[in-house]
Design a protein around this motif. Sequence first.
Motif, short mmCIF file in Angstrom:
data_model
loop_
_atom_site.label_atom_id
_atom_site.label_comp_id
_atom_site.label_asym_id
_atom_site.label_seq_id
_atom_site.Cartn_x
_atom_site.Cartn_y
_atom_site.Cartn_z
N ASP A 78 0.94 -1.36 -0.20
CA ASP A 78 -0.08 0.13 0.02
C ASP A 78 0.91 1.27 0.04
O ASP A 78 0.61 2.19 -0.80
CB ASP A 78 -1.00 -0.10 1.43
CG ASP A 78 -2.10 0.66 0.98
OD1 ASP A 78 -2.85 0.84 0.09
OD2 ASP A 78 -2.50 1.55 1.94
N GLU A 79 2.07 1.34 0.79
CA GLU A 79 2.74 2.28 0.98
C GLU A 79 3.63 2.77 -0.36
O GLU A 79 4.00 3.79 -0.66
CB GLU A 79 3.88 2.27 1.96
CG GLU A 79 3.33 2.55 3.46
CD GLU A 79 4.15 1.82 4.53
OE1 GLU A 79 5.24 1.15 4.12
OE2 GLU A 79 4.02 1.57 5.74
N LYS A 80 3.92 1.44 -1.12
CA LYS A 80 4.62 1.70 -2.27
C LYS A 80 3.94 1.87 -3.57
O LYS A 80 4.20 1.74 -4.44
CB LYS A 80 5.83 0.51 -2.37
CG LYS A 80 6.43 0.24 -1.36
CD LYS A 80 7.88 0.82 -1.29
CE LYS A 80 8.65 0.28 -0.11
NZ LYS A 80 10.03 0.87 -0.38
N GLY A 81 2.26 1.80 -3.43
CA GLY A 81 1.63 1.75 -4.47
C GLY A 81 1.29 0.48 -5.30
O GLY A 81 1.28 0.51 -6.42
N TYR A 82 1.47 -0.37 -4.59
CA TYR A 82 1.21 -2.00 -5.15
C TYR A 82 -0.11 -2.52 -5.00
O TYR A 82 -0.45 -2.22 -3.58
CB TYR A 82 2.27 -2.59 -4.94
CG TYR A 82 3.35 -2.46 -5.82
CD1 TYR A 82 3.75 -3.43 -6.67
CD2 TYR A 82 4.49 -1.61 -5.52
CE1 TYR A 82 5.06 -3.24 -7.48
CE2 TYR A 82 5.43 -1.36 -6.26
CZ TYR A 82 5.92 -2.12 -7.31
OH TYR A 82 7.00 -1.92 -8.01
N LYS A 83 -0.93 -3.10 -5.84
CA LYS A 83 -2.01 -3.84 -5.29
C LYS A 83 -1.63 -5.52 -5.01
O LYS A 83 -0.54 -5.81 -5.50
CB LYS A 83 -3.03 -3.59 -6.32
CG LYS A 83 -3.61 -2.48 -6.80
CD LYS A 83 -4.71 -2.54 -7.81
CE LYS A 83 -4.47 -2.77 -9.28
NZ LYS A 83 -3.26 -2.04 -10.01
N VAL A 84 -2.51 -6.09 -4.31
CA VAL A 84 -2.20 -7.41 -3.92
C VAL A 84 -3.22 -8.20 -4.52
O VAL A 84 -4.40 -7.90 -4.17
CB VAL A 84 -1.95 -7.46 -2.39
CG1 VAL A 84 -1.94 -8.95 -2.04
CG2 VAL A 84 -0.84 -6.56 -2.00
N ILE A 85 -3.05 -9.28 -5.01
CA ILE A 85 -3.98 -10.36 -5.47
C ILE A 85 -3.75 -11.47 -4.59
O ILE A 85 -2.55 -11.90 -4.65
CB ILE A 85 -4.06 -10.71 -7.01
CG1 ILE A 85 -4.57 -9.54 -7.79
CG2 ILE A 85 -4.79 -11.95 -7.04
CD1 ILE A 85 -4.35 -9.78 -9.30
N THR A 86 -4.72 -12.25 -3.94
CA THR A 86 -4.19 -13.11 -3.00
C THR A 86 -5.02 -14.65 -3.56
O THR A 86 -6.07 -14.64 -3.79
CB THR A 86 -4.76 -13.07 -1.60
OG1 THR A 86 -4.37 -11.93 -1.22
CG2 THR A 86 -4.19 -13.81 -0.62
N CYS A 87 -4.15 -15.53 -3.58
CA CYS A 87 -4.67 -17.09 -3.74
C CYS A 87 -4.36 -17.82 -2.51
O CYS A 87 -3.34 -17.85 -1.84
CB CYS A 87 -3.98 -17.79 -5.08
SG CYS A 87 -4.43 -16.73 -6.36
N ILE A 88 -5.32 -18.88 -2.28
CA ILE A 88 -5.07 -19.87 -1.29
C ILE A 88 -4.75 -21.37 -1.89
O ILE A 88 -5.69 -21.69 -2.56
CB ILE A 88 -6.34 -19.93 -0.22
CG1 ILE A 88 -6.74 -18.63 -0.15
CG2 ILE A 88 -6.02 -20.80 0.88
CD1 ILE A 88 -6.06 -17.65 0.74
N SER A 89 -3.84 -21.56 -1.58
CA SER A 89 -3.31 -22.96 -2.10
C SER A 89 -4.10 -24.12 -1.62
O SER A 89 -4.13 -25.39 -2.03
CB SER A 89 -1.81 -23.27 -2.43
OG SER A 89 -1.37 -23.46 -0.88
N ASN A 90 -4.59 -23.84 -0.19
CA ASN A 90 -5.04 -24.80 0.61
C ASN A 90 -4.40 -26.17 0.73
O ASN A 90 -4.74 -27.16 0.69
CB ASN A 90 -6.47 -25.49 -0.21
CG ASN A 90 -7.80 -25.31 1.04
OD1 ASN A 90 -7.25 -25.36 2.22
ND2 ASN A 90 -8.83 -25.29 0.37
N GLU A 91 -2.98 -25.81 0.73
CA GLU A 91 -2.02 -26.87 1.02
C GLU A 91 -1.79 -28.06 -0.01
O GLU A 91 -1.26 -29.02 0.13
CB GLU A 91 -2.26 -27.91 2.43
CG GLU A 91 -2.34 -26.93 3.58
CD GLU A 91 -0.98 -26.27 4.12
OE1 GLU A 91 -0.21 -26.36 3.34
OE2 GLU A 91 -1.04 -25.88 5.26
N SER A 92 -2.40 -27.57 -1.31
CA SER A 92 -2.49 -28.47 -2.26
C SER A 92 -1.71 -27.85 -3.57
O SER A 92 -1.32 -26.79 -3.88
CB SER A 92 -3.90 -28.68 -3.02
OG SER A 92 -3.66 -28.74 -4.49
#
Length: 341
Positions: A89-103
């Motif tokens: 956020d401070e550096k002006g980047y967006k974040v996309i999150t994925c969950i691997s669910n241990e797979s």
Amino acid sequence: MKSKATLKQIAKELGVSVSTVSKALNGSPEISEPTKQRVQEYAKLKNYKPNVIGLSLKNRKTKTIGVIIPNILNSFFAKVFSGIEKVADEKGYKVITCISNESSEKEINALEMLSNGTIDGFILSIAEESQKLQKFDHFTNIINEGTPIVMFDRIADEVNCDKVIVDDFESAVNATEHLLKSGCKKIALLSAIDNLSVGKLRAQGFYKALENKGLKLDENLVILTNDSDEFNSKIGGFFKKNKPDGVFALDEHASVTAMKLGIQNGYKIPQDLQLIGFADGLWSRRMTPSMSTVSQHGPEIGEVAAKLLIDKLESEEETFTFTTTTIKTELRQRDSTKKLH
């Protein structure tokens, strides 16, 4: 009509990396003349056409970071994510999150889905299944294609990238020594994460602390399992049979379960039974009595990982050196251990 070849196919056929093919086709001075000629001739033969849209996407920064975490219910990962988010956020980047669910499969899919121009780089912790199978090619392939990765907590030594880890081994030595100094003579080692690299390091730290004090390991006091169900089935009559006076639990499930069973078996905590857990989620503070824990400083791990990745993305350097940063943990003493004076 002949179907067009891709960079990946050319690289596979010629037994070179995708980046070598790309550089050879662009006439890079880094690639030897014979290799350039071989790649260019093969590309022509296979009707290769550079994907202009792909190139413009590749050269354009998306200012987006992909984060892959193994388990959404684990409070440690949530804390790391908050640190990543703060710096991004401070550096002006967006974040996309994925969950691997241990797979492993979900982890591979997430990497492939996001590395097609959607994100500039990844921050991730390796899925349990990938660690179990020792399968790490998918990370190396993404890095070879020019997308940087920063790994945290669960890492693979074989993969050449930046890493942020906790001093799991040393923390376990210190926690075990603390129980010994508090007067414990029969310390149980309990784990529901024995198939993870961090679980193995913590167990080694426990053994080392006993060895340092010249104490013999009692195998009856050790329960090492790979998941919470297996752990639950093994801990049944453990307290009645073995009567430990201390517990070092390597994960939150093992620590919470051990305390509940200790109390059910009539132990007074910390007078009869002292416990230290390797987790610092809400459970530890909300339990009665509250649990002494090794705190992993999740937000700090996330901040360091995000800074490392963004520095790489914004650097003009062509070649990189990779670092492994170790974040110090801290033993948070609460009511499940006797106070050391």
